[in-house]
Design a protein around this motif. Sequence first.
Motif, mmCIF file in Angstrom:
data_model
loop_
_atom_site.group_PDB
_atom_site.id
_atom_site.type_symbol
_atom_site.label_atom_id
_atom_site.label_comp_id
_atom_site.label_asym_id
_atom_site.label_seq_id
_atom_site.Cartn_x
_atom_site.Cartn_y
_atom_site.Cartn_z
ATOM 1 N N GLN A 1 -24.317 56.573 -49.290
ATOM 2 C CA GLN A 1 -23.158 55.554 -50.494
ATOM 3 C C GLN A 1 -24.570 54.957 -50.285
ATOM 4 O OE1 GLN A 1 -19.732 54.946 -49.026
ATOM 5 N NE2 GLN A 1 -19.138 54.022 -51.127
ATOM 6 N N PHE B 1 -19.050 62.212 -56.235
ATOM 7 C CA PHE B 1 -18.705 61.182 -56.838
ATOM 8 C C PHE B 1 -18.691 60.239 -57.789
ATOM 9 C CE2 PHE B 1 -16.106 60.374 -52.720
ATOM 10 C CZ PHE B 1 -16.384 61.483 -52.404
ATOM 11 N N GLY B 2 -17.683 59.713 -58.375
ATOM 12 C CA GLY B 2 -17.863 58.313 -59.564
ATOM 13 C C GLY B 2 -18.548 57.331 -58.337
ATOM 14 N N PRO B 3 -18.914 56.627 -59.629
ATOM 15 C CA PRO B 3 -19.308 55.040 -59.207
ATOM 16 C C PRO B 3 -18.440 54.228 -58.451
ATOM 17 C CG PRO B 3 -19.739 54.631 -61.665
ATOM 18 C CD PRO B 3 -18.614 56.041 -61.419
ATOM 19 N N LEU C 1 -13.123 55.704 -55.561
ATOM 20 C CA LEU C 1 -13.401 56.915 -55.791
ATOM 21 C C LEU C 1 -12.835 57.841 -56.547
ATOM 22 C CD1 LEU C 1 -15.608 55.970 -52.076
ATOM 23 C CD2 LEU C 1 -16.195 55.293 -55.273
ATOM 24 N N GLN D 1 -11.860 49.060 -53.285
ATOM 25 C CA GLN D 1 -12.535 50.210 -53.366
ATOM 26 C C GLN D 1 -12.294 51.075 -54.313
ATOM 27 O OE1 GLN D 1 -16.874 49.998 -54.960
ATOM 28 N NE2 GLN D 1 -17.482 51.901 -54.021
ATOM 29 N N LEU E 1 -23.958 63.390 -52.562
ATOM 30 C CA LEU E 1 -24.117 64.315 -51.831
ATOM 31 C C LEU E 1 -25.803 64.164 -51.310
ATOM 32 C CD1 LEU E 1 -23.153 66.845 -50.177
ATOM 33 C CD2 LEU E 1 -23.243 68.696 -51.583
ATOM 34 N N TYR F 1 -23.241 62.335 -46.749
ATOM 35 C CA TYR F 1 -23.346 61.645 -47.942
ATOM 36 C C TYR F 1 -23.732 60.468 -47.685
ATOM 37 C CZ TYR F 1 -20.081 64.496 -50.256
ATOM 38 O OH TYR F 1 -19.450 66.284 -50.699
ATOM 39 N N GLY G 1 -22.331 49.349 -53.818
ATOM 40 C CA GLY G 1 -21.705 49.323 -55.030
ATOM 41 C C GLY G 1 -21.150 50.520 -55.969
ATOM 42 N N GLU G 2 -21.496 51.431 -55.168
ATOM 43 C CA GLU G 2 -21.490 53.060 -55.893
ATOM 44 C C GLU G 2 -21.277 53.803 -54.572
ATOM 45 O OE1 GLU G 2 -24.020 51.904 -58.537
ATOM 46 O OE2 GLU G 2 -23.324 53.542 -58.685
ATOM 47 N N GLY G 3 -20.576 55.437 -55.976
ATOM 48 C CA GLY G 3 -20.081 56.816 -55.106
ATOM 49 C C GLY G 3 -21.106 57.413 -54.108
ATOM 50 N N PRO G 4 -20.289 57.549 -52.624
ATOM 51 C CA PRO G 4 -21.385 58.721 -52.479
ATOM 52 C C PRO G 4 -22.181 59.680 -52.827
ATOM 53 C CG PRO G 4 -18.903 58.433 -51.287
ATOM 54 C CD PRO G 4 -19.074 57.882 -52.431
ATOM 55 N N ARG H 1 -23.901 52.719 -40.932
ATOM 56 C CA ARG H 1 -24.483 51.226 -41.875
ATOM 57 C C ARG H 1 -25.937 51.087 -41.237
ATOM 58 N NH1 ARG H 1 -23.587 49.102 -46.334
ATOM 59 N NH2 ARG H 1 -20.942 49.649 -46.022
ATOM 60 N N LEU I 1 -14.105 56.505 -46.362
ATOM 61 C CA LEU I 1 -13.170 57.173 -47.132
ATOM 62 C C LEU I 1 -11.958 57.708 -46.562
ATOM 63 C CD1 LEU I 1 -16.394 57.189 -48.729
ATOM 64 C CD2 LEU I 1 -15.054 58.813 -49.398
ATOM 65 N N LEU J 1 -22.037 58.394 -44.543
ATOM 66 C CA LEU J 1 -21.143 59.684 -44.128
ATOM 67 C C LEU J 1 -21.280 60.870 -44.046
ATOM 68 C CD1 LEU J 1 -19.260 58.170 -47.227
ATOM 69 C CD2 LEU J 1 -18.713 57.619 -44.380
ATOM 70 N N PHE K 1 -13.867 62.004 -43.674
ATOM 71 C CA PHE K 1 -14.898 61.701 -43.938
ATOM 72 C C PHE K 1 -14.926 60.852 -42.159
ATOM 73 C CE2 PHE K 1 -17.345 62.086 -47.710
ATOM 74 C CZ PHE K 1 -15.976 62.577 -48.236
ATOM 75 N N ARG L 1 -15.405 49.073 -63.760
ATOM 76 C CA ARG L 1 -16.244 49.726 -62.842
ATOM 77 C C ARG L 1 -16.178 48.001 -61.740
ATOM 78 N NH1 ARG L 1 -21.584 51.266 -61.678
ATOM 79 N NH2 ARG L 1 -20.899 50.580 -59.498
ATOM 80 N N TYR L 2 -15.520 46.787 -61.978
ATOM 81 C CA TYR L 2 -14.734 45.688 -61.675
ATOM 82 C C TYR L 2 -13.775 45.683 -62.582
ATOM 83 C CZ TYR L 2 -19.931 46.209 -59.725
ATOM 84 O OH TYR L 2 -21.043 46.151 -59.123
ATOM 85 N N LEU M 1 -25.696 53.197 -46.756
ATOM 86 C CA LEU M 1 -23.903 53.364 -45.100
ATOM 87 C C LEU M 1 -23.629 55.218 -45.571
ATOM 88 C CD1 LEU M 1 -21.474 53.350 -43.148
ATOM 89 C CD2 LEU M 1 -19.947 53.548 -45.808
#
Lengths: 113, 112
Positions: free
Chosen positions: B37, A104-106, A90, A88, B45, B35, B40-43, B107, A43, B88, B102, A9-10, B86
Motif C-alpha cells: 500500500q 481495493f479502491g483508492p 477502504l 481512511q 495484491l 499486499y 493515500g492509496e488502497g492496498p 512500513r 485494516l 501487509l 490483515f 477521495r477526501y 506499507l
Amino acid sequence: EADIYQTPRYLVIGTGKKITLECSQTMGHDKMYWYQQDPGMELHLIHYSYGVNSTEKGDLSSESTVSRIRTEHFPLTLESARPSHTSQYLCASSAIDSGYEQYFGPGTRLTVT
Amino acid sequence: TQLLEQSPQFLSIQEGENLTVYCNSSSVFSSLQWYRQEPGEGPVLLVTVVTGGEVKKLKRLTFQFGDARKDSSLHITAAQPGDTGLYLCAAKMNTGFQKLVFGTGTRLLVSP
C-alpha cells in the motif's frame, strides 16, 4: 487491472452531518467489503456483503451502515459524523472463485471537525 | 490479540540493500496474501501462497509460505525507492465467507 472506485477521495465535514461514501466496481464481483484504517496501521473490517440484499457487520464495531441494492454498488453511510469517525475508509471486492484475493479502491480520507 | 504479527514494524534502508519482512501466527491458514500500500492509496495484491513451503518470485520480491502454513516471509533483493510503502500480509479465516484478517503491517522506506 482492478476497476473499483471510491468517491469522494477526501472529505472534511463538521460534527453531526450525514455523509455517504460511495464505492462502485465494474468487475461483477459478488463480495464487497468496507475497511477502516488509521494512517499506516492495519485494516479493520467493518462491513461486508455476500451479494445483492446481503449485508453483515465486520470485526470492528462501527456506527456506519451499508446497503447493497445493486451488485456493483456498496455505499457506506454515517448518519451523524463525529470526530472519532476520522479515518481512511477502504472499499474492496472479490470474486466468488478468486482464491480470496481482494481488490481495493483508492480509499476515502474522512476528517470530521 | 493480533492474529497476524508482522515484523519489523518499520524499516528504513538505503537503495541496493536486501531486506526480509515476516508475518507470523499461531494459527494455520489455508492461504496467505501479501499486499503493498502506497500513501493515500488502497492496498494492491502482490501474491497469494497456498501450499506449505511454497516459494513465489515476483521480479526482485521472493515470497515464502511456511511449511506449517502459520508464517510467511517477503524478501526484497536490491531494494529501490519504488519499493517504499506499507507491506501487509493477510490470511483467509476458516469460515464460510471469504473474509481476510490483515497483519499489523511493515512500513518500508527506501532512500536513494
